[in-house]
Design a protein around this motif. Sequence first.
Motif, PDB file in Angstrom:
ATOM      1  N   ALA A 240       0.812  -1.219   0.000  1.00  0.00           N
ATOM      2  CA  ALA A 240       0.000   0.000   0.000  1.00  0.00           C
ATOM      3  C   ALA A 240       0.845   1.267   0.000  1.00  0.00           C
ATOM      4  CB  ALA A 240      -0.946  -0.007   1.210  1.00  0.00           C
ATOM      5  N   ARG A 241       2.061   1.200   0.518  1.00  0.00           N
ATOM      6  CA  ARG A 241       2.935   2.374   0.566  1.00  0.00           C
ATOM      7  C   ARG A 241       3.541   2.722  -0.793  1.00  0.00           C
ATOM      8  NH1 ARG A 241       5.695   5.270   1.219  1.00  0.00           N
ATOM      9  NH2 ARG A 241       7.463   5.222   2.639  1.00  0.00           N
ATOM     10  N   ASN A 242       3.510   1.796  -1.733  1.00  0.00           N
ATOM     11  CA  ASN A 242       4.169   2.029  -3.009  1.00  0.00           C
ATOM     12  C   ASN A 242       3.234   2.700  -4.013  1.00  0.00           C
ATOM     13  OD1 ASN A 242       6.603   1.066  -2.131  1.00  0.00           O
ATOM     14  ND2 ASN A 242       6.308  -1.003  -2.950  1.00  0.00           N
ATOM     15  N   LEU A 243       3.830   3.289  -5.043  1.00  0.00           N
ATOM     16  CA  LEU A 243       3.111   4.128  -6.001  1.00  0.00           C
ATOM     17  C   LEU A 243       2.734   3.346  -7.261  1.00  0.00           C
ATOM     18  CD1 LEU A 243       5.463   7.209  -5.621  1.00  0.00           C
ATOM     19  CD2 LEU A 243       3.110   7.081  -4.800  1.00  0.00           C
ATOM     20  N   THR A 244       1.481   3.473  -7.658  1.00  0.00           N
ATOM     21  CA  THR A 244       1.022   2.832  -8.889  1.00  0.00           C
ATOM     22  C   THR A 244       1.591   3.556 -10.105  1.00  0.00           C
ATOM     23  OG1 THR A 244      -0.941   4.216  -9.081  1.00  0.00           O
ATOM     24  CG2 THR A 244      -1.138   2.201  -7.747  1.00  0.00           C
ATOM     25  N   ASP A 245       1.489   2.909 -11.258  1.00  0.00           N
ATOM     26  CA  ASP A 245       1.964   3.539 -12.485  1.00  0.00           C
ATOM     27  C   ASP A 245       1.203   4.828 -12.779  1.00  0.00           C
ATOM     28  OD1 ASP A 245       3.879   1.618 -12.841  1.00  0.00           O
ATOM     29  OD2 ASP A 245       2.836   0.560 -14.459  1.00  0.00           O
ATOM     30  N   ALA A 246      -0.091   4.873 -12.475  1.00  0.00           N
ATOM     31  CA  ALA A 246      -0.861   6.105 -12.701  1.00  0.00           C
ATOM     32  C   ALA A 246      -0.325   7.234 -11.836  1.00  0.00           C
ATOM     33  CB  ALA A 246      -2.339   5.866 -12.413  1.00  0.00           C
ATOM     34  N   GLN A 247       0.041   6.920 -10.592  1.00  0.00           N
ATOM     35  CA  GLN A 247       0.624   7.944  -9.731  1.00  0.00           C
ATOM     36  C   GLN A 247       2.000   8.378 -10.240  1.00  0.00           C
ATOM     37  OE1 GLN A 247       0.022   5.458  -6.150  1.00  0.00           O
ATOM     38  NE2 GLN A 247      -1.022   7.227  -5.228  1.00  0.00           N
ATOM     39  N   LEU A 248       2.806   7.418 -10.666  1.00  0.00           N
ATOM     40  CA  LEU A 248       4.121   7.769 -11.215  1.00  0.00           C
ATOM     41  C   LEU A 248       3.972   8.647 -12.455  1.00  0.00           C
ATOM     42  CD1 LEU A 248       5.975   4.344 -10.854  1.00  0.00           C
ATOM     43  CD2 LEU A 248       6.194   6.369  -9.386  1.00  0.00           C
ATOM     44  N   ASP A 249       2.994   8.354 -13.289  1.00  0.00           N
ATOM     45  CA  ASP A 249       2.783   9.173 -14.486  1.00  0.00           C
ATOM     46  C   ASP A 249       2.387  10.601 -14.114  1.00  0.00           C
ATOM     47  OD1 ASP A 249       3.368   6.918 -15.961  1.00  0.00           O
ATOM     48  OD2 ASP A 249       1.281   6.486 -16.503  1.00  0.00           O
ATOM     49  N   ALA A 250       1.590  10.753 -13.053  1.00  0.00           N
ATOM     50  CA  ALA A 250       1.212  12.098 -12.603  1.00  0.00           C
ATOM     51  C   ALA A 250       2.418  12.852 -12.062  1.00  0.00           C
ATOM     52  CB  ALA A 250       0.125  12.009 -11.532  1.00  0.00           C
ATOM     53  N   ILE A 251       3.296  12.154 -11.358  1.00  0.00           N
ATOM     54  CA  ILE A 251       4.524  12.781 -10.863  1.00  0.00           C
ATOM     55  C   ILE A 251       5.383  13.223 -12.037  1.00  0.00           C
ATOM     56  CG2 ILE A 251       6.683  12.327  -9.631  1.00  0.00           C
ATOM     57  CD1 ILE A 251       5.023  10.508  -7.752  1.00  0.00           C
ATOM     58  N   ALA A 252       5.495  12.368 -13.051  1.00  0.00           N
ATOM     59  CA  ALA A 252       6.269  12.738 -14.237  1.00  0.00           C
ATOM     60  C   ALA A 252       5.675  13.955 -14.928  1.00  0.00           C
ATOM     61  CB  ALA A 252       6.338  11.562 -15.209  1.00  0.00           C
ATOM     62  N   ALA A 253       4.343  13.994 -15.049  1.00  0.00           N
ATOM     63  CA  ALA A 253       3.689  15.121 -15.725  1.00  0.00           C
ATOM     64  C   ALA A 253       3.904  16.430 -14.992  1.00  0.00           C
ATOM     65  CB  ALA A 253       2.190  14.835 -15.867  1.00  0.00           C
ATOM     66  N   SER A 254       4.093  16.361 -13.672  1.00  0.00           N
ATOM     67  CA  SER A 254       4.343  17.572 -12.876  1.00  0.00           C
ATOM     68  C   SER A 254       5.829  17.932 -12.833  1.00  0.00           C
ATOM     69  CB  SER A 254       3.835  17.373 -11.453  1.00  0.00           C
ATOM     70  OG  SER A 254       4.716  16.562 -10.703  1.00  0.00           O
ATOM     71  N   ASP A 255       6.673  17.116 -13.470  1.00  0.00           N
ATOM     72  CA  ASP A 255       8.127  17.261 -13.427  1.00  0.00           C
ATOM     73  C   ASP A 255       8.632  17.130 -11.994  1.00  0.00           C
ATOM     74  OD1 ASP A 255      10.609  17.465 -14.590  1.00  0.00           O
ATOM     75  OD2 ASP A 255      10.599  19.657 -14.707  1.00  0.00           O
ATOM     76  N   GLY A 256       8.070  16.131 -11.282  1.00  0.00           N
ATOM     77  CA  GLY A 256       8.400  15.916  -9.885  1.00  0.00           C
ATOM     78  C   GLY A 256       9.500  14.905  -9.674  1.00  0.00           C
ATOM     79  N   MET A 257       9.349  14.054  -8.630  1.00  0.00           N
ATOM     80  CA  MET A 257      10.496  13.272  -8.179  1.00  0.00           C
ATOM     81  C   MET A 257      10.039  12.142  -7.262  1.00  0.00           C
ATOM     82  SD  MET A 257      13.951  13.539  -7.976  1.00  0.00           S
ATOM     83  CE  MET A 257      15.171  12.675  -6.996  1.00  0.00           C
ATOM     84  N   VAL A 258      10.730  10.998  -7.331  1.00  0.00           N
ATOM     85  CA  VAL A 258      10.560   9.907  -6.382  1.00  0.00           C
ATOM     86  C   VAL A 258      11.930   9.472  -5.899  1.00  0.00           C
ATOM     87  CG1 VAL A 258       9.787   7.526  -6.035  1.00  0.00           C
ATOM     88  CG2 VAL A 258       8.411   9.087  -7.432  1.00  0.00           C
ATOM     89  N   GLY A 259      12.066   9.334  -4.575  1.00  0.00           N
ATOM     90  CA  GLY A 259      13.287   8.799  -3.984  1.00  0.00           C
ATOM     91  C   GLY A 259      13.097   7.336  -3.618  1.00  0.00           C
ATOM     92  N   LEU A 260      13.971   6.470  -4.090  1.00  0.00           N
ATOM     93  CA  LEU A 260      13.884   5.033  -3.838  1.00  0.00           C
ATOM     94  C   LEU A 260      14.042   4.739  -2.351  1.00  0.00           C
ATOM     95  CD1 LEU A 260      13.971   2.076  -5.171  1.00  0.00           C
ATOM     96  CD2 LEU A 260      16.434   2.234  -4.718  1.00  0.00           C
TER      97      LEU A 260
END
Length: 353
Positions: A240-260
């Motif tokens: 549940a803590r991990n991000l779905t592909d739809a969420q990752l795509d939204a982060i990409a569209a905002s030019d955001g960031m994910v830390g492993l």
Amino acid sequence: MTLPTEPAIFDGHNDVLLRLFRAGGPMAAEQFLTGRAGHLDLPGARAGGFGGGFFAIFVPSNDIDLDDTTGRMRAGSYDLPLPAPIEWEDALPVVMTQAATLFRLEELGALKVCRTAAEIRVCLASGTLAAVLHMEGAEAIDPEFHVLDVLYRAGLRSLGPVWSRPTIYGAGVPFRYPSDGDTGGGLTEDGIDLVKRCNRLGILIDLSHMTMAGFWDVARQSTAPLVATHSNAHAITPQARNLTDAQLDAIAASDGMVGLNFAVAFLRPDGRMVDTAIDDMLRHLDHLLHRLGETRVGLGSDFDGAIIPSDIGTAAGLPALRRAMAEHGYGAALIERLCHGNWLRVLERTWGA
């Protein structure tokens, strides 16, 4: 294979302030300089090329049995109940003590509290440990935002509205496997106001512990890049803590960031809280790079807040991760972006140059 250079690592999340708080707060700060039991201290940072990161303030829950939690997360499936909310008057003294501990570390010369990306760059170039003051959970923030304004002036530059428990600002996502983050409600009206206030101040909003509903509420309300400081790919580990592909795509569209996140339960495909190999870290990095692109992925270790792969062990073991990246085929320029360049990019976008 060895890298021609060893780029310094700027990291999205550690919990060393909580560990020092439990050891005595500011009075225990010198342990960080001389060496301590745990993932992160100054000697280990220097040995591993840990150049700095987000130093989290976290108010612990008294109703959590850590041994029981760890034991349950070793199973093939689990669903841990959310801890009880923490009242403002109980949270604030803890937050102040942990903030004072960070500033005591600065006074002792262990690090510099950075309020701009330019200050982080100077620290990385000079070998000074760079610390960004972060809060994981907004229990100590009053709805009038007086505390937020004061903490901002003290140096707060990143805030997670929730940890995995509810606040007046929103719902937290539980530790649940298998599951996605569609586990409860999103932002409250106060939570929407908090997002807007953070946008105005230039405080990064951390999505790492938000429910799916909360994530999409922030995505709709925020004018800043979407950032999850320490989260992984749900497509590989359906926790549940991990991000779905739809969420990752939204982060990409905002030019955001994910830390492993280095926590083994968020890395292993089976979601279990048992040791795992660096290969699982690379599998998540590959997926994050595929969905987000090479400029939007970094590291968010969760040092001192999780069980991490024994092949790394502590901050002193970070060269093993760099070597693994190189052996996996990542070029030197990409490794430098993953180690710190992408964090600097998104912080400049969020805070201003």
